[in-house]
Design a protein around this motif. Structure first.
Motif, PDB file in Angstrom:
ATOM      1  N   GLY A   1      21.546  17.301   3.144  1.00  6.55           N
ATOM      2  CA  GLY A   1      20.110  17.161   3.315  1.00  6.55           C
ATOM      3  C   GLY A   1      19.750  16.627   4.691  1.00  6.55           C
ATOM      4  N   GLN A   2      18.691  17.178   5.262  1.00  4.81           N
ATOM      5  CA  GLN A   2      18.240  16.777   6.595  1.00  4.81           C
ATOM      6  C   GLN A   2      16.749  16.462   6.526  1.00  4.81           C
ATOM      7  OE1 GLN A   2      19.314  19.441   9.975  1.00  4.81           O
ATOM      8  NE2 GLN A   2      17.117  19.565  10.330  1.00  4.81           N
ATOM      9  N   TYR A   3      16.386  15.229   6.875  1.00  7.31           N
ATOM     10  CA  TYR A   3      14.977  14.856   6.863  1.00  7.31           C
ATOM     11  C   TYR A   3      14.183  15.739   7.828  1.00  7.31           C
ATOM     12  CZ  TYR A   3      15.987  10.415   4.436  1.00  7.31           C
ATOM     13  OH  TYR A   3      16.366   9.459   3.531  1.00  7.31           O
ATOM     14  N   MET A   4      13.060  16.265   7.351  1.00  9.40           N
ATOM     15  CA  MET A   4      12.139  16.994   8.219  1.00  9.40           C
ATOM     16  C   MET A   4      10.990  16.088   8.665  1.00  9.40           C
ATOM     17  SD  MET A   4      12.004  20.667   6.196  1.00  9.40           S
ATOM     18  CE  MET A   4      11.458  21.652   7.593  1.00  9.40           C
ATOM     19  N   SER A   5      10.656  15.103   7.855  1.00 11.56           N
ATOM     20  CA  SER A   5       9.618  14.130   8.198  1.00 11.56           C
ATOM     21  C   SER A   5      10.263  12.956   8.927  1.00 11.56           C
ATOM     22  CB  SER A   5       8.887  13.658   6.939  1.00 11.56           C
ATOM     23  OG  SER A   5       9.774  13.523   5.840  1.00 11.56           O
ATOM     24  N   SER A   6       9.559  12.421   9.927  1.00  9.68           N
ATOM     25  CA  SER A   6      10.194  11.431  10.818  1.00  9.68           C
ATOM     26  C   SER A   6       9.457  10.101  10.930  1.00  9.68           C
ATOM     27  CB  SER A   6      10.323  12.032  12.232  1.00  9.68           C
ATOM     28  OG  SER A   6       9.039  12.400  12.734  1.00  9.68           O
ATOM     29  N   ALA A   7       8.360   9.924  10.184  1.00  9.33           N
ATOM     30  CA  ALA A   7       7.654   8.644  10.224  1.00  9.33           C
ATOM     31  C   ALA A   7       8.613   7.515   9.818  1.00  9.33           C
ATOM     32  CB  ALA A   7       6.453   8.671   9.278  1.00  9.33           C
ATOM     33  N   ARG A   8       8.461   6.381  10.433  1.00 11.36           N
ATOM     34  CA  ARG A   8       9.368   5.257  10.179  1.00 11.36           C
ATOM     35  C   ARG A   8       9.447   4.927   8.692  1.00 11.36           C
ATOM     36  NH1 ARG A   8       7.013   0.808  14.062  1.00 11.36           N
ATOM     37  NH2 ARG A   8       5.120   2.070  13.719  1.00 11.36           N
ATOM     38  N   ARG A   9      10.676   4.697   8.193  1.00  8.96           N
ATOM     39  CA  ARG A   9      10.893   4.487   6.763  1.00  8.96           C
ATOM     40  C   ARG A   9      10.998   3.015   6.373  1.00  8.96           C
ATOM     41  NH1 ARG A   9      13.928   8.485   8.512  1.00  8.96           N
ATOM     42  NH2 ARG A   9      13.221  10.552   7.863  1.00  8.96           N
TER      43      ARG A   9
ATOM     44  N   ILE B   1       0.851  -1.195   0.000  1.00 13.18           N
ATOM     45  CA  ILE B   1       0.000   0.000   0.000  1.00 13.18           C
ATOM     46  C   ILE B   1       0.886   1.244   0.000  1.00 13.18           C
ATOM     47  CG2 ILE B   1      -1.908   1.202   1.103  1.00 13.18           C
ATOM     48  CD1 ILE B   1      -2.514  -1.347   2.675  1.00 13.18           C
ATOM     49  N   VAL B   2       0.742   2.065  -1.032  1.00 14.09           N
ATOM     50  CA  VAL B   2       1.456   3.339  -1.126  1.00 14.09           C
ATOM     51  C   VAL B   2       0.567   4.418  -0.510  1.00 14.09           C
ATOM     52  CG1 VAL B   2       2.464   5.058  -2.672  1.00 14.09           C
ATOM     53  CG2 VAL B   2       2.680   2.618  -3.212  1.00 14.09           C
ATOM     54  N   ILE B   3       1.074   5.087   0.526  1.00 13.88           N
ATOM     55  CA  ILE B   3       0.313   6.114   1.235  1.00 13.88           C
ATOM     56  C   ILE B   3       1.085   7.424   1.147  1.00 13.88           C
ATOM     57  CG2 ILE B   3      -0.766   6.769   3.420  1.00 13.88           C
ATOM     58  CD1 ILE B   3      -0.702   3.808   4.219  1.00 13.88           C
ATOM     59  N   ASP B   4       0.529   8.370   0.401  1.00 13.59           N
ATOM     60  CA  ASP B   4       1.169   9.666   0.146  1.00 13.59           C
ATOM     61  C   ASP B   4       0.282  10.736   0.798  1.00 13.59           C
ATOM     62  OD1 ASP B   4       2.421  11.929  -0.854  1.00 13.59           O
ATOM     63  OD2 ASP B   4       2.600  11.149  -2.887  1.00 13.59           O
ATOM     64  N   PHE B   5       0.848  11.509   1.709  1.00 17.22           N
ATOM     65  CA  PHE B   5       0.037  12.397   2.535  1.00 17.22           C
ATOM     66  C   PHE B   5       0.852  13.616   2.970  1.00 17.22           C
ATOM     67  CE2 PHE B   5       2.329   9.283   4.943  1.00 17.22           C
ATOM     68  CZ  PHE B   5       2.784   9.930   6.076  1.00 17.22           C
ATOM     69  N   GLY B   6       0.148  14.630   3.419  1.00 16.93           N
ATOM     70  CA  GLY B   6       0.810  15.819   3.937  1.00 16.93           C
ATOM     71  C   GLY B   6      -0.186  16.662   4.693  1.00 16.93           C
ATOM     72  N   SER B   7       0.314  17.456   5.613  1.00 19.78           N
ATOM     73  CA  SER B   7      -0.562  18.336   6.385  1.00 19.78           C
ATOM     74  C   SER B   7      -0.261  19.790   6.064  1.00 19.78           C
ATOM     75  CB  SER B   7      -0.408  18.086   7.890  1.00 19.78           C
ATOM     76  OG  SER B   7       0.849  18.523   8.343  1.00 19.78           O
ATOM     77  N   LEU B   8      -1.248  20.631   6.332  1.00 22.43           N
ATOM     78  CA  LEU B   8      -1.129  22.073   6.122  1.00 22.43           C
ATOM     79  C   LEU B   8      -1.097  22.740   7.486  1.00 22.43           C
ATOM     80  CD1 LEU B   8      -1.187  23.955   3.599  1.00 22.43           C
ATOM     81  CD2 LEU B   8      -3.629  24.263   4.037  1.00 22.43           C
TER      82      LEU B   8
ATOM     83  N   ASP C   1       4.993  16.929   2.795  1.00 20.13           N
ATOM     84  CA  ASP C   1       4.734  15.907   1.779  1.00 20.13           C
ATOM     85  C   ASP C   1       5.544  14.665   2.130  1.00 20.13           C
ATOM     86  OD1 ASP C   1       3.926  14.566  -0.474  1.00 20.13           O
ATOM     87  OD2 ASP C   1       4.840  15.944  -1.911  1.00 20.13           O
ATOM     88  N   VAL C   2       4.855  13.578   2.406  1.00 20.27           N
ATOM     89  CA  VAL C   2       5.494  12.343   2.880  1.00 20.27           C
ATOM     90  C   VAL C   2       4.830  11.156   2.192  1.00 20.27           C
ATOM     91  CG1 VAL C   2       6.145  10.995   4.927  1.00 20.27           C
ATOM     92  CG2 VAL C   2       5.716  13.464   5.155  1.00 20.27           C
ATOM     93  N   THR C   3       5.604  10.144   1.851  1.00 22.78           N
ATOM     94  CA  THR C   3       5.029   8.894   1.360  1.00 22.78           C
ATOM     95  C   THR C   3       5.677   7.725   2.081  1.00 22.78           C
ATOM     96  OG1 THR C   3       4.732   9.832  -0.856  1.00 22.78           O
ATOM     97  CG2 THR C   3       4.540   7.447  -0.655  1.00 22.78           C
ATOM     98  N   ARG C   4       4.844   6.782   2.487  1.00 22.59           N
ATOM     99  CA  ARG C   4       5.329   5.536   3.051  1.00 22.59           C
ATOM    100  C   ARG C   4       4.636   4.380   2.344  1.00 22.59           C
ATOM    101  NH1 ARG C   4       8.728   8.476   4.428  1.00 22.59           N
ATOM    102  NH2 ARG C   4       9.467   8.920   6.548  1.00 22.59           N
ATOM    103  N   THR C   5       5.328   3.253   2.239  1.00 22.30           N
ATOM    104  CA  THR C   5       4.761   2.040   1.659  1.00 22.30           C
ATOM    105  C   THR C   5       4.742   0.962   2.737  1.00 22.30           C
ATOM    106  OG1 THR C   5       5.614   2.607  -0.538  1.00 22.30           O
ATOM    107  CG2 THR C   5       4.953   0.317  -0.168  1.00 22.30           C
TER     108      THR C   5
END
Length: 363
Positions: free
Chosen positions: A350-358, A219-226, A233-237
């Motif tokens: 480059g420094q990751y700003m998003s931290s959800a497990r990869r 499952i490809v989940i592409d999401f982002g918050s405002l 903008d983050v995507t996890r599979t």
């Protein structure tokens, strides 16, 4: 906001008396209006920002947006009746001969209004590239807002994982994720949330439909918050149950490609070199030719904020740019893998700003 306005003028080759950032009706709203004014609420249909070379700015606004506009601390020109904007436009344009407009975001209707009320000998010049260049490099306030948007999105993804199981529809997962983002402080999603399960994951811009998730699905989940007008903008599979060898290979290939690109994301590097780092790794495997989009794009007031990393990109990375790193592999009829992070360019890389497990998570 004075420095932001000055930055726009600095990127303009020609002398200008004035720059007008003119909004039409939603969705035709120039996000640069919010960049130049610092306003973080409201829609501002039919309103405009008036920018001058000394960095000063004024807002022409309807009474509907008056309270939101006041938060900017800028001088306001408020219209309360339908006939008033014409007089305001004529007064504000009077005496100006060289007027910049953001043509990339200006509707034809809005341009004809400006042309109608400007002095007869006024000349309009397109400053859209100058606006893009100014917005590409973020200031501290912008970075803070994007980081908060990334934190919200990452936390919300982790909270949604327990909801993903066989029999649940893709659209239900998307709505659950959006619910968590708003519960955690987002104004809303920064774009339509993608949940592509099984074969639907092979469509990079699939959204979320009625298909029910099945055991064994990638499952490809592409999401982002405002948050305060700024996007993440983050995507996890993820995989439903233990991954097959093929699924594991696809995921590991994309993960290595993402790391290869991140290593190139430093000041002075051209966008095409960053893309090439990921693409060369994928194309050296059985998945050659199945990475079918660019490596990434800039993120800011818009989720696609004007800059891009692709095979021919001449964009030179600079400190405080915010870009995505999002390689993917897409196999029609089988599924896809994409891993995406929002990345801050720093002097050290480059420094990751998003931290959800990869890692490839089993749900």
């Amino acid at each position: 906001m004075r420095e932001r306005v000055k930055r726009i003028f600095k990127n303009v080759d020609d002398h200008l008396d004035l720059i007008v950032l003119m909004n039409s009706t939603e969705p035709h709203i120039d996000m640069s209006f919010f960049y130049a004014t610092g306003v973080t609420d409201g829609i501002f249909e039919g309103c405009a920002a008036w920018l001058r070379p000394d960095g000063s700015a004024e807002i022409m606004t309807s009474a509907l947006e008056e309270q939101a506009a006041k938060k900017s601390g800028l001088p306001l020109h408020i219209f309360r009746h339908r006939e008033e904007p014409a007089k305001l436009l004529r007064d504000l344009l009077r005496g100006h001969r060289r007027i910049g407009v953001n043509a990339a975001e200006l509707t034809y209707e809005a341009y004809t209004r400006l042309r109608k009320y400007a002095p007869k000998n006024a000349r309009f010049l397109d400053v859209s590239e100058a606006v893009v260049q100014a917005r590409l490099v973020k200031d501290a306030t912008e970075i803070e807002s994007i980081q908060k948007a990334c934190d919200i999105a990452s936390k919300s993804f982790e909270e949604t994982l327990a909801f993903i199981r066989p029999g649940v529809e893709e659209a239900e997962v998307a709505s659950e994720l959006v619910y968590h983002m708003q519960k955690n402080g987002a104004t809303g999603p920064s774009f339509r949330t993608i949940v592509g399960s099984g074969p639907n994951g092979a469509e990079p811009h699939y959204t979320a439909g009625p298909r029910k998730i099945e055991k064994g699905d990638l499952i490809v989940i592409d999401f982002g918050s405002l948050y305060r007008m700024y996007c993440s903008d983050v995507t996890r599979t993820v995989v439903v149950g233990p991954p097959s060898e093929e699924q594991r290979l696809m995921f590991d290939t994309v993960a290595q490609a993402q790391k290869a690109a991140l290593a190139k994301m430093r000041p002075g590097t051209k966008g095409k070199a960053v893309d090439a780092a990921a693409r060369a790794l994928i194309d050296a495997t059985k998945y050659k030719g199945l990475f079918i989009h660019g490596l990434g794009h800039s993120v800011g007031l818009a989720v696609h904020d004007g800059g891009a990393l692709h095979t021919t990109s001449e964009l030179v990375l600079k400190s405080n740019m915010v870009m995505t790193d999002e390689p993917g592999v897409y196999v029609p009829g089988f599924g896809g893998v994409r891993i995406e992070d929002t990345v801050l360019i720093t002097p050290k890389g480059g420094q990751y700003m998003s931290s959800a497990r990869r890692e490839l998570l089993e749900v």
